[in-house]
Structures are given as C-alpha cells and as structure tokens.
Design a protein around this motif. Structure first.
Motif, mmCIF file in Angstrom:
data_model
loop_
_atom_site.group_PDB
_atom_site.id
_atom_site.type_symbol
_atom_site.label_atom_id
_atom_site.label_comp_id
_atom_site.label_asym_id
_atom_site.label_seq_id
_atom_site.Cartn_x
_atom_site.Cartn_y
_atom_site.Cartn_z
ATOM 1 N N PRO A 135 0.856 -1.198 -0.021
ATOM 2 C CA PRO A 135 -0.076 -0.002 0.203
ATOM 3 C C PRO A 135 0.741 1.195 0.011
ATOM 4 O O PRO A 135 0.511 2.099 -0.731
ATOM 5 C CB PRO A 135 -0.809 -0.187 1.347
ATOM 6 C CG PRO A 135 -1.058 -1.654 1.250
ATOM 7 C CD PRO A 135 0.383 -2.234 1.110
ATOM 8 N N THR A 139 -8.514 -0.764 -12.330
ATOM 9 C CA THR A 139 -7.935 -1.023 -11.217
ATOM 10 C C THR A 139 -9.138 -1.701 -10.497
ATOM 11 O O THR A 139 -10.299 -1.436 -10.764
ATOM 12 C CB THR A 139 -7.435 0.147 -10.415
ATOM 13 O OG1 THR A 139 -7.056 -0.236 -9.136
ATOM 14 C CG2 THR A 139 -8.670 1.194 -10.124
ATOM 15 N N SER A 150 -8.801 -1.310 -7.029
ATOM 16 C CA SER A 150 -8.402 -0.573 -5.682
ATOM 17 C C SER A 150 -9.054 0.533 -5.731
ATOM 18 O O SER A 150 -9.122 1.357 -6.706
ATOM 19 C CB SER A 150 -6.921 -0.476 -5.852
ATOM 20 O OG SER A 150 -6.513 0.370 -4.739
#
Length: 228
Positions: free
Chosen positions: A170, A195, A197
C-alpha cells in the motif's frame, strides 16, 4: 481524444462481455475504470489499443477510426501516441534502466537524444543516477517507476494503465500513484487506469464502472470516499 461508439464484444464461446458501450475521453483527463473480475476491463484496454477488434461499434483516436488502420499503421499509432503501464511491469531484464526507458524513442526513430531524455525521465520518477543499473537491482516499486518513465518518455497522448499497483504494497502503491498522476498532468496526457483498488481510483479525476451494459459513474454508495 478517444471516442468509443456503441462497442460490443463477446468471448469466442459467444458469451457477451459488454454491449452498447459509448464513452468519450477528453484530452488531459485521468479516469479510473473499475468493475467485477471478468467484466472485460483489460479487454477494453486491448480494444482501445487496437490489439483486438470489437464485434460491433467503432473506436476513434483523434477522430480517426481504428478500423481504418492496417496492421502497420496501428502499430505506428501505438508506438507514437500510446503509453502502456502493466501490473507485471514488463521491464526487460537484459537492458539497463536507461535502455529500457529509451526503447520507445528508439522504436520511434528518435535515437539522437534518447539516452539524455531517458535519464531525465528517470530523474523525474526519483531514479536519478540509476540509469546504468539493471532491473534485478530494483524493488517492485522501483521497477514500476521505470515502467512509468518508459510509458511517458515519448510524450504519448494516451496512457493505458492495467492494474499498475496490483503487485505493490500500500505505501509503495500510494507513492507510485502520486508519481503517475503528477507525470501525466505534467505531460498533458490522458489516462485510463483499470483497477480493483478504491485507493487507486481515488487518485484519478473521475471513476467509472464497467458492466455488461457499458461504462457508468461509480455507484454513490461505493467506498471510494473512504479511500481518499
């Protein structure tokens, strides 16, 4: 800059991935595309890059249909106007960092200042003085920085980034995303970032969700705000 007109695509088995997909990406926009696994996010990037063809519809770059290009013209368009960033980096292990970054310039027939521009780009991504190193000497985050430098060195109009932080922790992912956004804006490029995320998506200007029925703004109840 990029326009998708009523795009449809199916797997070889006949199962439809998406249909009726229309979207226009303006110059300078940085947009995230999210969606469930298997919905066709990477397939969409391949269609835009001309590596695959839609079953129906049209893809235009600066108003010119991709379908009007033969293989050679499509290859030249990718080399000159596109930049690619992948989750797996695709940094060439037998080349030094400066050689890796200079590769798009060499392929585009710009050898004169290729090494100088590559070193400047490495410095911009925080790897000043590392041009003589090889990929085996780098961390994952550093290799992704090299990939970003390589994608931007020839000043492409469109960046296609496929899960570029998927293999990063991260903290490193945040650093890479900050770098990517800064360099995209500095170069005046447009970018589509695929993505899973929410943290990665939160770094972009706008977030869209890909479904079988096209691209739509992400649902208001998505946890994107908490990721910012």
């Amino acid at each position: 800059m990029l326009e998708l007109r009523d795009i449809s695509k199916s797997y070889g088995s006949g199962r439809q991935i998406f249909s009726g997909l229309s979207y226009a990406l303006s110059a300078g926009e940085y947009v995230a595309i999210m969606g469930e696994s298997g919905v066709g996010k990477s397939t969409l990037l391949n269609l835009i890059a001309g590596l695959d063809a839609p079953d129906a519809g049209e893809i235009l770059i600066d108003g010119r249909p991709m379908s009007a290009l033969d293989d050679e013209a499509a290859t030249l368009l990718r080399r000159r106007r596109f930049g690619f960033i992948f989750q797996a980096f695709h940094v060439l292990p037998h080349l030094t960092l400066v050689q890796n970054v200079a590769l798009p310039l060499l392929l585009n027939g710009e050898p004169a200042q290729a090494a100088q521009r590559a070193r400047a780009m490495l410095a911009a991504v925080g790897l000043d003085g590392r041009g003589g190193d090889f990929p085996r000497q780098l961390s994952g985050g550093e290799m992704q920085r090299v990939a970003i430098a390589r994608a931007l060195v020839h000043k492409p109009r469109l960046i296609l980034a496929d899960e570029p932080t998927g293999n990063l922790d991260p903290e490193t992912a945040d650093e890479v995303l900050d770098l990517l956004r800064r360099e995209i804006k500095a170069n005046g490029a447009s970018c589509l970032l695929v993505t899973h995320s929410y943290a990665a998506a939160a770094s972009t200007d706008r977030v869209l969700e890909l479904t079988r029925h096209g691209l739509h703004p992400l649902a208001p109840d998505a946890p994107l705000r908490r990721a910012r």
